[in-house]
Design an enzyme around this catalytic site. Structure first.
Site, PDB file in Angstrom:
ATOM      1  CB  VAL A 123      -4.279 -12.583  14.493  1.00 58.50           C
ATOM      2  CG1 VAL A 123      -4.174 -11.257  13.766  1.00 58.50           C
ATOM      3  CG2 VAL A 123      -3.573 -12.532  15.835  1.00 58.50           C
ATOM      4  CE1 TYR A 124      -3.673 -11.998   9.695  1.00 63.25           C
ATOM      5  CE2 TYR A 124      -3.377 -13.834   8.172  1.00 63.25           C
ATOM      6  CZ  TYR A 124      -2.946 -12.625   8.705  1.00 63.25           C
ATOM      7  OH  TYR A 124      -1.773 -12.062   8.261  1.00 63.25           O
TER       8      TYR A 124
ATOM      9  CG  ASN B  66       2.909 -11.472   8.630  1.00 66.07           C
ATOM     10  OD1 ASN B  66       3.799 -11.241   7.823  1.00 66.07           O
ATOM     11  ND2 ASN B  66       3.088 -11.372   9.939  1.00 66.07           N
TER      12      ASN B  66
ATOM     13  CB  THR C  67      -8.935 -20.371  13.823  1.00 68.60           C
ATOM     14  OG1 THR C  67      -7.798 -20.947  14.480  1.00 68.60           O
ATOM     15  CG2 THR C  67      -9.368 -21.245  12.670  1.00 68.60           C
TER      16      THR C  67
ATOM     17  N   GLY D  82       0.952 -14.826  17.933  1.00 68.19           N
ATOM     18  CA  GLY D  82       0.356 -16.163  17.815  1.00 68.19           C
ATOM     19  C   GLY D  82       1.354 -17.273  17.576  1.00 68.19           C
ATOM     20  CB  VAL D  83       1.050 -20.500  15.738  1.00 68.94           C
ATOM     21  CG1 VAL D  83       0.709 -20.123  14.313  1.00 68.94           C
ATOM     22  CG2 VAL D  83       1.795 -21.815  15.789  1.00 68.94           C
ATOM     23  CG  ASP D  84       4.578 -15.712  12.250  1.00 71.67           C
ATOM     24  OD1 ASP D  84       4.293 -14.680  11.615  1.00 71.67           O
ATOM     25  OD2 ASP D  84       5.608 -16.372  12.066  1.00 71.67           O
TER      26      ASP D  84
ATOM     27  CG  ASP E 239       4.213 -24.708  22.100  1.00 76.02           C
ATOM     28  OD1 ASP E 239       4.847 -24.039  22.940  1.00 76.02           O
ATOM     29  OD2 ASP E 239       4.338 -24.547  20.865  1.00 76.02           O
ATOM     30  CB  ILE E 240       2.696 -26.284  16.702  1.00 80.00           C
ATOM     31  CG1 ILE E 240       2.812 -27.191  15.463  1.00 80.00           C
ATOM     32  CG2 ILE E 240       3.297 -24.898  16.442  1.00 80.00           C
ATOM     33  CD1 ILE E 240       1.954 -26.732  14.289  1.00 80.00           C
TER      34      ILE E 240
HETATM   35  N1  APR Z   1       0.998 -24.028  18.979  1.00 79.00           N
HETATM   36  C1  APR Z   1      -0.118 -24.395  18.286  1.00 79.00           C
HETATM   37  N2  APR Z   1      -1.113 -23.538  17.980  1.00 79.00           N
HETATM   38  C2  APR Z   1      -0.971 -22.252  18.418  1.00 79.00           C
HETATM   39  C3  APR Z   1       0.159 -21.805  19.136  1.00 79.00           C
HETATM   40  C4  APR Z   1       1.164 -22.758  19.411  1.00 79.00           C
HETATM   41  N3  APR Z   1       2.290 -22.440  20.095  1.00 79.00           N
HETATM   42  N4  APR Z   1      -0.012 -20.474  19.409  1.00 79.00           N
HETATM   43  C5  APR Z   1      -1.202 -20.124  18.886  1.00 79.00           C
HETATM   44  N5  APR Z   1      -1.792 -21.185  18.292  1.00 79.00           N
HETATM   45  C6  APR Z   1      -3.078 -21.283  17.607  1.00 79.00           C
HETATM   46  C7  APR Z   1      -4.109 -20.241  17.944  1.00 79.00           C
HETATM   47  O1  APR Z   1      -4.746 -20.539  19.180  1.00 79.00           O
HETATM   48  C8  APR Z   1      -5.039 -20.408  16.746  1.00 79.00           C
HETATM   49  O2  APR Z   1      -5.904 -21.516  16.977  1.00 79.00           O
HETATM   50  O3  APR Z   1      -2.844 -21.105  16.226  1.00 79.00           O
HETATM   51  C9  APR Z   1      -4.081 -20.773  15.603  1.00 79.00           C
HETATM   52  C10 APR Z   1      -3.826 -19.648  14.615  1.00 79.00           C
HETATM   53  O4  APR Z   1      -3.847 -18.396  15.291  1.00 79.00           O
HETATM   54  P1  APR Z   1      -2.774 -17.233  14.951  1.00 79.00           P
HETATM   55  O5  APR Z   1      -1.445 -17.662  15.410  1.00 79.00           O
HETATM   56  O6  APR Z   1      -3.336 -15.946  15.455  1.00 79.00           O
HETATM   57  O7  APR Z   1      -2.716 -17.206  13.348  1.00 79.00           O
HETATM   58  P2  APR Z   1      -3.753 -16.601  12.285  1.00 79.00           P
HETATM   59  O8  APR Z   1      -5.127 -16.487  12.817  1.00 79.00           O
HETATM   60  O9  APR Z   1      -3.513 -17.402  11.042  1.00 79.00           O
HETATM   61  O10 APR Z   1      -3.211 -15.100  12.074  1.00 79.00           O
HETATM   62  C11 APR Z   1      -1.965 -14.934  11.446  1.00 79.00           C
HETATM   63  O11 APR Z   1      -1.177 -13.583  13.227  1.00 79.00           O
HETATM   64  O12 APR Z   1       0.649 -14.005  14.496  1.00 79.00           O
HETATM   65  C12 APR Z   1       0.199 -13.292  13.431  1.00 79.00           C
HETATM   66  O13 APR Z   1       2.139 -13.083  12.028  1.00 79.00           O
HETATM   67  C13 APR Z   1       0.876 -13.715  12.148  1.00 79.00           C
HETATM   68  O14 APR Z   1      -0.021 -11.843  10.975  1.00 79.00           O
HETATM   69  C14 APR Z   1      -0.136 -13.248  11.149  1.00 79.00           C
HETATM   70  C15 APR Z   1      -1.451 -13.566  11.835  1.00 79.00           C
END
Ligand code: APR
Length: 180
Positions: free
Chosen positions: A122-123, A26, A120, A34-36, A12-13
């Site tokens: 939501v996007y 975003n 990778t 997600g990670v955000d 978990d980052i």
């Molecule tokens: N630590 C590390 N990696 C994570 C964590 C975490 N705690 N949570 C999720 N991930 C991974 C996901 O499994 C994926 O491999 O981060 C990667 C990116 O996925 P998303 O978080 O969905 O980001 P992204 O695909 O870039 O979409 C961005 O999603 O959360 C919204 O606000 C964000 O609108 C933006 C969009």
């Protein structure tokens, strides 16, 4: 000659005690899922207050904030491309995320940073192609940024960890000499 170490781990980052973690945000920079969402929850409400002052972020660009309650000192917010089939500049925009995040880190004397797999989730950017772009762009950019000492690819799934590990094994990556 690249001197930085590249590492792949499954974690978990928000738990990583590095100089900076990279957020897959975003364009509003006002949080999300997600990670955000995980980063904002772990950093605390001050992160959102600070991000409101940043005025958003273009796809491919990167902006810096403090880490607040995170173990990382900083968060580098970047906005990955939304996958639309691959013919709308998505690969180049994803590469720009990694390049601009590293260049921003170097400007702020950030020597260790961790990337999630940007775009990778939501996007929907295909994971294999994204991993190749991530590693190639980081290797190319690090050759110009010798002050950066450590880059971690922080994967959330075992599949992603294995993907990055396999790619890094075949790449000509200068491993730090093993201490004798
Ligand atoms: N630590 C590390 N990696 C994570 C964590 C975490 N705690 N949570 C999720 N991930 C991974 C996901 O499994 C994926 O491999 O981060 C990667 C990116 O996925 P998303 O978080 O969905 O980001 P992204 O695909 O870039 O979409 C961005 O999603 O959360 C919204 O606000 C964000 O609108 C933006 C969009």
């Amino acid at each position: 000659m690249m001197s930085a170490s590249l590492e792949v781990l499954r974690a978990d980052i928000t738990t990583l005690a590095v100089d900076a973690i990279v957020n897959a945000a975003n364009s509003s920079l006002l949080g999300g899922g997600g990670v955000d969402g995980a980063i904002h929850r772990a950093a605390g409400a001050e992160l959102l207050d600070f991000c409101r002052t940043l005025g958003g972020c273009e796809t491919g660009e990167a902006k810096l904030s403090p880490g607040y309650h995170l173990p990382a000192r900083y968060v580098i917010h970047t906005v990955g491309p939304i996958w639309q089939g691959g013919n709308s500049g998505e690969p180049e925009q994803l590469a720009a995320c990694y390049k601009n995040a590293l260049e921003l880190a170097a400007q702020h004397d950030i020597r260790s940073l961790a990337f999630p797999s940007i775009s990778t989730g939501v996007y929907h950017f295909p994971a294999d192609a994204a991993a190749r772009i991530a590693i190639d762009t980081v290797l190319t950019t690090l050759a110009q940024q010798p002050a950066i000492e450590r880059v971690l690819f922080c994967c959330f799934s075992e599949a992603d960890r294995a993907r990055y590990a396999a790619l890094l094994t075949v790449k000509d990556v200068n491993k730090p000499e093993n201490p004798q």
